[in-house]
Design a protein around this motif. Structure first.
Motif, PDB file in Angstrom:
ATOM      1  N   LYS A  75       0.852  -1.193   0.000  1.00 36.51           N
ATOM      2  CA  LYS A  75       0.000   0.000   0.000  1.00 36.51           C
ATOM      3  C   LYS A  75       0.888   1.244   0.000  1.00 36.51           C
ATOM      4  CE  LYS A  75      -2.095   3.260   2.495  1.00 36.51           C
ATOM      5  NZ  LYS A  75      -1.704   4.087   3.585  1.00 36.51           N
ATOM      6  N   LYS A  76       1.952   1.220   0.846  1.00 41.05           N
ATOM      7  CA  LYS A  76       2.881   2.364   0.900  1.00 41.05           C
ATOM      8  C   LYS A  76       3.570   2.568  -0.439  1.00 41.05           C
ATOM      9  CE  LYS A  76       4.174   2.961   5.750  1.00 41.05           C
ATOM     10  NZ  LYS A  76       4.273   1.733   6.561  1.00 41.05           N
ATOM     11  N   ARG A  77       3.997   1.416  -1.049  1.00 40.91           N
ATOM     12  CA  ARG A  77       4.747   1.523  -2.315  1.00 40.91           C
ATOM     13  C   ARG A  77       3.850   1.998  -3.456  1.00 40.91           C
ATOM     14  NH1 ARG A  77       6.174  -2.114  -6.522  1.00 40.91           N
ATOM     15  NH2 ARG A  77       5.447  -4.027  -5.535  1.00 40.91           N
ATOM     16  N   LEU A  78       2.621   1.474  -3.502  1.00 38.12           N
ATOM     17  CA  LEU A  78       1.751   1.773  -4.652  1.00 38.12           C
ATOM     18  C   LEU A  78       1.031   3.109  -4.488  1.00 38.12           C
ATOM     19  CD1 LEU A  78       0.170  -1.774  -5.084  1.00 38.12           C
ATOM     20  CD2 LEU A  78       2.002  -0.778  -6.455  1.00 38.12           C
ATOM     21  N   LEU A  79       0.630   3.423  -3.261  1.00 45.52           N
ATOM     22  CA  LEU A  79      -0.153   4.654  -3.052  1.00 45.52           C
ATOM     23  C   LEU A  79       0.365   5.393  -1.820  1.00 45.52           C
ATOM     24  CD1 LEU A  79      -3.285   2.697  -3.773  1.00 45.52           C
ATOM     25  CD2 LEU A  79      -2.984   4.900  -4.890  1.00 45.52           C
ATOM     26  N   PRO A  80       1.535   5.993  -1.939  1.00 43.96           N
ATOM     27  CA  PRO A  80       2.159   6.595  -0.754  1.00 43.96           C
ATOM     28  C   PRO A  80       1.296   7.692  -0.118  1.00 43.96           C
ATOM     29  CG  PRO A  80       3.362   7.154  -2.764  1.00 43.96           C
ATOM     30  CD  PRO A  80       2.361   6.121  -3.130  1.00 43.96           C
ATOM     31  N   GLU A  81       0.446   8.341  -0.936  1.00 45.04           N
ATOM     32  CA  GLU A  81      -0.319   9.481  -0.425  1.00 45.04           C
ATOM     33  C   GLU A  81      -1.526   9.057   0.418  1.00 45.04           C
ATOM     34  OE1 GLU A  81       0.917  12.638  -1.015  1.00 45.04           O
ATOM     35  OE2 GLU A  81       2.503  11.297  -1.721  1.00 45.04           O
ATOM     36  N   SER A  82      -2.127   7.920   0.055  1.00 41.45           N
ATOM     37  CA  SER A  82      -3.451   7.606   0.595  1.00 41.45           C
ATOM     38  C   SER A  82      -3.379   7.065   2.032  1.00 41.45           C
ATOM     39  CB  SER A  82      -4.115   6.589  -0.329  1.00 41.45           C
ATOM     40  OG  SER A  82      -5.028   5.829   0.382  1.00 41.45           O
ATOM     41  N   VAL A  83      -4.388   7.408   2.819  1.00 39.69           N
ATOM     42  CA  VAL A  83      -4.446   6.931   4.200  1.00 39.69           C
ATOM     43  C   VAL A  83      -5.128   5.560   4.257  1.00 39.69           C
ATOM     44  CG1 VAL A  83      -5.305   7.410   6.526  1.00 39.69           C
ATOM     45  CG2 VAL A  83      -4.533   9.288   5.056  1.00 39.69           C
ATOM     46  N   ALA A  84      -6.269   5.456   3.535  1.00 38.50           N
ATOM     47  CA  ALA A  84      -7.023   4.194   3.541  1.00 38.50           C
ATOM     48  C   ALA A  84      -6.320   3.152   2.677  1.00 38.50           C
ATOM     49  CB  ALA A  84      -8.424   4.439   2.996  1.00 38.50           C
ATOM     50  N   ILE A  85      -6.543   1.871   2.996  1.00 35.47           N
ATOM     51  CA  ILE A  85      -6.015   0.806   2.128  1.00 35.47           C
ATOM     52  C   ILE A  85      -6.866   0.791   0.856  1.00 35.47           C
ATOM     53  CG2 ILE A  85      -5.867  -1.696   1.833  1.00 35.47           C
ATOM     54  CD1 ILE A  85      -4.799  -2.050   4.447  1.00 35.47           C
ATOM     55  N   PRO A  86      -6.251   0.778  -0.338  1.00 38.92           N
ATOM     56  CA  PRO A  86      -7.045   0.786  -1.575  1.00 38.92           C
ATOM     57  C   PRO A  86      -8.021  -0.404  -1.612  1.00 38.92           C
ATOM     58  CG  PRO A  86      -4.693   0.774  -2.054  1.00 38.92           C
ATOM     59  CD  PRO A  86      -4.826   0.752  -0.585  1.00 38.92           C
ATOM     60  N   LEU A  87      -9.153  -0.170  -2.263  1.00 40.56           N
ATOM     61  CA  LEU A  87     -10.238  -1.142  -2.284  1.00 40.56           C
ATOM     62  C   LEU A  87      -9.797  -2.550  -2.687  1.00 40.56           C
ATOM     63  CD1 LEU A  87     -13.280  -1.440  -1.866  1.00 40.56           C
ATOM     64  CD2 LEU A  87     -13.583  -1.029  -4.290  1.00 40.56           C
ATOM     65  N   LEU A  88      -9.050  -2.656  -3.797  1.00 42.44           N
ATOM     66  CA  LEU A  88      -8.692  -3.992  -4.293  1.00 42.44           C
ATOM     67  C   LEU A  88      -7.752  -4.722  -3.335  1.00 42.44           C
ATOM     68  CD1 LEU A  88      -8.377  -3.509  -8.129  1.00 42.44           C
ATOM     69  CD2 LEU A  88      -9.866  -5.103  -6.958  1.00 42.44           C
ATOM     70  N   LEU A  89      -6.852  -3.970  -2.709  1.00 39.91           N
ATOM     71  CA  LEU A  89      -5.962  -4.607  -1.734  1.00 39.91           C
ATOM     72  C   LEU A  89      -6.802  -5.155  -0.587  1.00 39.91           C
ATOM     73  CD1 LEU A  89      -2.816  -2.332  -1.239  1.00 39.91           C
ATOM     74  CD2 LEU A  89      -2.990  -4.529  -2.357  1.00 39.91           C
ATOM     75  N   ASN A  90      -7.748  -4.340  -0.174  1.00 42.09           N
ATOM     76  CA  ASN A  90      -8.608  -4.715   0.935  1.00 42.09           C
ATOM     77  C   ASN A  90      -9.440  -5.951   0.606  1.00 42.09           C
ATOM     78  OD1 ASN A  90      -9.239  -4.179   3.498  1.00 42.09           O
ATOM     79  ND2 ASN A  90     -10.311  -2.262   3.118  1.00 42.09           N
ATOM     80  N   GLN A  91     -10.053  -5.918  -0.608  1.00 39.97           N
ATOM     81  CA  GLN A  91     -10.905  -7.040  -1.024  1.00 39.97           C
ATOM     82  C   GLN A  91     -10.095  -8.332  -1.098  1.00 39.97           C
ATOM     83  OE1 GLN A  91     -12.669  -5.094  -4.535  1.00 39.97           O
ATOM     84  NE2 GLN A  91     -14.599  -6.022  -3.937  1.00 39.97           N
ATOM     85  N   THR A  92      -8.859  -8.208  -1.603  1.00 42.12           N
ATOM     86  CA  THR A  92      -8.021  -9.404  -1.761  1.00 42.12           C
ATOM     87  C   THR A  92      -7.653  -9.975  -0.393  1.00 42.12           C
ATOM     88  OG1 THR A  92      -7.124  -8.459  -3.782  1.00 42.12           O
ATOM     89  CG2 THR A  92      -5.951 -10.330  -2.859  1.00 42.12           C
TER      90      THR A  92
END
Length: 652
Positions: A75-92
């Motif tokens: 999550k840090k590597r792919l979306l360093p800006e975002s606070v929430a875990i991205p949806l697809l990462l979460n779903q997986t």
């Protein structure tokens, strides 16, 4: 094997196991086996396998890995800006956690049902045979648990992942090892390599990749277990029941895998019928097939065309090489896909894989069953082509035919007619071949519709074939093609689809094959073509020349004639406004088709159609038998030439 009882998997029971599942995601420890460590030593350093084998620097220390930590790092590597875990990462992550929870439940259930629980309690006092049984059941429990985990993960992620996983599959280098020693070791090993892949920069470049990779990885895990399952003992309590997850579509029936043969549609090139030159018979047949499949009723789970005698669960297209078999397969798939998208109907393009014949005993039958299983799913339209059918379905009595081919044919026959054969009228298998004479006789007799794929046949066909090619230059350099167009012909004019089979067969007056023609003329002297007796005598005479001609052939001729009675166009308007026909209930559709059929039959002459179809069929039978004989003769002549030549050289 029949699954005779269904057991519910209750959500409340799963709730109690979720914490255990989460603990595996937080951390597992695994010591790589010697073989996995040495895998691929010599290959390039950056290869994925090398990376996996160096997962813990080549030492054989136990290593601890954490999937949930890796996901956070991603999550840090792919979306360093975002606070929430991205949806697809979460779903997986959620799907994997749910899969493990369900797998633990299934394992516990096997422990109780198979008597493994009581063996575990008495473990310290077991004699040798008791210990053997304990170890054996442990392995089966572990395999079934891993299968259930992977199967549930696929169920939950199939809709989330990309349709086309071929790029991810190319990056994936397989699972270095699978442990079935104990449930703990099984889960630790599977999650260890899953985690290693997730941490690899080249594999995961976006959060979509996480879902895609997870599907590819757990599909591979199922494949690994399917390979090993024949060596497992004590499977009775797996095979005799179905587990159904409460408030869900998900169920586990033994080792059945509805996703196998990726019951996800395979990618194909889009091709329109108009781009195919010649092949009038084949194009007409293909168009009828698509219209008929689309008439399937999902609520009634049957097809009105089946009742009218106009549906073909198995058909065959044959012709010399280079006449457009693969294009035709793609065109049928394209047409079906377009209509299905338009009508909001699920469609499965399900070609037979090339890798079906397996070298080990029973392996091919198993793969074939896995390929044929999805054809019994009544919830989608399924087109299942078998290209170069002579490879997997060749005549069993020929010398040198492998056991694998025999297994595949056995399964094919069982599933196309007999106790296992279920056809709702939503799936069709198409055999495509250059060498129909090499196909097994029993397989050919299952074919209810057949057509020639003969490519370009007239001057206009060849004109059009060239036109399709050179008009590409026109686009880029308008005056480059400095040649004259034909005077009286409009390009592609002859490539439009025929109105009906009568258009195509107008010319058929007499058989083209010598022996059939001779027989035909002989019977004509005794009976008139309008007499029923004419055909009875003809069949009897044909049987004298071709002993394998049987009642089944007569049935096939009858079904070809029935097809002609339903050889009418569906109204254009119905495709534009699906509510007028496609969305109607079964009875209404059936009555509408019956009206069309009656109107169509008024314009037909039964004895003409019967004659055309009989000639077409018998010519076909003779050609196939002839080619087979000719090939054997040629092979024998070559052999004799070689022997003579060798003898002369030897005498010199």
């Amino acid at each position: 094997m029949e699954h005779n009882s269904t057991f519910p998997i209750k959500q409340t029971e799963l709730d109690m196991l979720r914490e255990e599942a989460t603990s595996y995601l937080k951390s597992v420890q695994w010591e790589q086996g010697q073989r996995a460590r040495n895998k691929d030593k010599d290959s390039k350093d950056d290869s994925i396998l090398f990376y996996l084998s160096r997962a813990n620097n080549g030492t054989n220390a136990v290593e601890i890995t954490s999937v949930s930590k890796t996901i956070l790092a991603l999550k840090k590597r792919l979306l360093p800006e975002s606070v929430a875990i991205p949806l697809l990462l979460n779903q997986t992550l959620y799907a994997v956690q749910e899969g493990i929870t369900l797998g633990i439940w299934v394992k516990d259930s096997y422990y109780d049902a198979s008597g493994l629980s009581s063996l575990t309690e008495r473990k310290s006092v077991l004699d040798n045979s008791g210990k053997r049984e304990y170890e054996s059941k442990m392995q089966t429990a572990t395999a079934f648990m891993l299968f259930s985990i992977a199967y549930n993960i696929l169920h939950n992620l199939k809709t989330v992942a990309s349709d086309d996983l071929s790029v991810m599959k190319q990056k994936f280098a397989g699972i270095p090892e699978v442990s079935l020693m104990s449930p703990l070791k099984g889960i630790s090993c599977a999650l260890f390599y899953y985690d290693k892949y997730l941490g690899h920069q080249d594999i995961i470049k976006s959060d979509k990749d996480v879902a895609d990779f997870t599907v590819v990885y757990f599909e591979a895990l199922i494949d690994e277990i399917q390979i090993r399952k024949s060596t497992l003992e004590y499977q009775e309590t797996i095979l005799d029941r179905t587990y159904k997850l409460e408030k869900s579509e998900f169920a586990i029936s033994g080792w059945d895998n509805v996703f196998s043969g990726t019951a996800k549609s395979i990618e194909f090139n889009k091709i329109q019928f108009e781009q195919i030159v010649g092949n009038r018979d084949a194009k007409h047949f293909a168009r009828r097939l698509t219209e008929r499949m689309l008439s399937y009723d999902f609520t009634a789970k049957k097809n009105p065309f089946q009742e009218l005698g106009g549906f073909m669960p198995v058909f065959m297209g044959y012709g010399i090489p280079g006449t457009g078999k693969s294009m035709l397969i793609a065109a049928i798939a394209t047409k079906l896909k377009e209509h299905c998208d338009n009508l909001d109907i699920p469609f499965l393009f399900h070609p037979m894989p090339d890798t079906l014949i397996s070298t080990f005993q029973g392996g091919s039958a198993e793969k074939m069953v896995e390929w044929m299983k999805p054809l019994q799913d009544p919830s989608k339209l399924i087109f299942a082509p078998i290209d170069d059918a002579e490879n997997n379905l060749q005549e069993r009595t020929e010398q040198g035919v492998s056991a694998g081919v025999k297994e595949v044919i056995g399964v094919f026959l069982r599933y196309t007619e007999g106790a296992y054969a279920v056809n709702y009228g939503n799936s069709s298998i198409g055999l495509f071949t250059n060498l129909p004479e090499m196909l097994d006789k029993a397989v050919i007799s299952r074919v209810q519709g057949r057509f020639k794929i003969d490519g370009a046949r007239t001057e206009h066909d060849f004109l059009d074939q060239d036109y399709i090619w050179w008009k590409k230059f026109e686009k880029t350099m308008p005056s480059f093609v400095n040649m004259n167009n034909p005077e009286a012909y409009k390009y592609l004019g002859d490539q439009v689809l025929a109105k009906n089979m009568g258009d195509i067969l107008k010319a058929v007056e007499k058989p083209s094959e010598e022996r059939v023609l001779e027989t035909f003329e002989k019977v004509e002297k005794q009976h008139r073509e309008e007499d029923h007796m004419f055909y009875a005598s003809l069949y009897k005479e044909i049987q004298k020349i071709f002993p394998f001609f049987s009642s089944r052939d007569v049935r096939n001729i009858q079904s070809a004639i029935s097809l002609r009675l339903t050889d009418f166009d569906l109204e254009e308007d119905w495709f534009q406004n699906p509510d007028k026909y496609f969305k109607k209930d079964y009875e209404t559709k059936f009555n509408m088709l019956q009206e069309l059929m009656k109107a169509n039959m008024k314009g037909l002459n039964f004895s003409d159609i019967r004659k055309q179809e009989v000639i077409r069929y018998l010519d076909n039978v003779a050609t196939i038998a002839d080619t087979d004989f000719k090939r054997k003769v040629d092979a024998r002549i070559d052999q004799l030439k070689i022997e003579t030549e060798a003898r002369e050289k030897f005498d010199d």
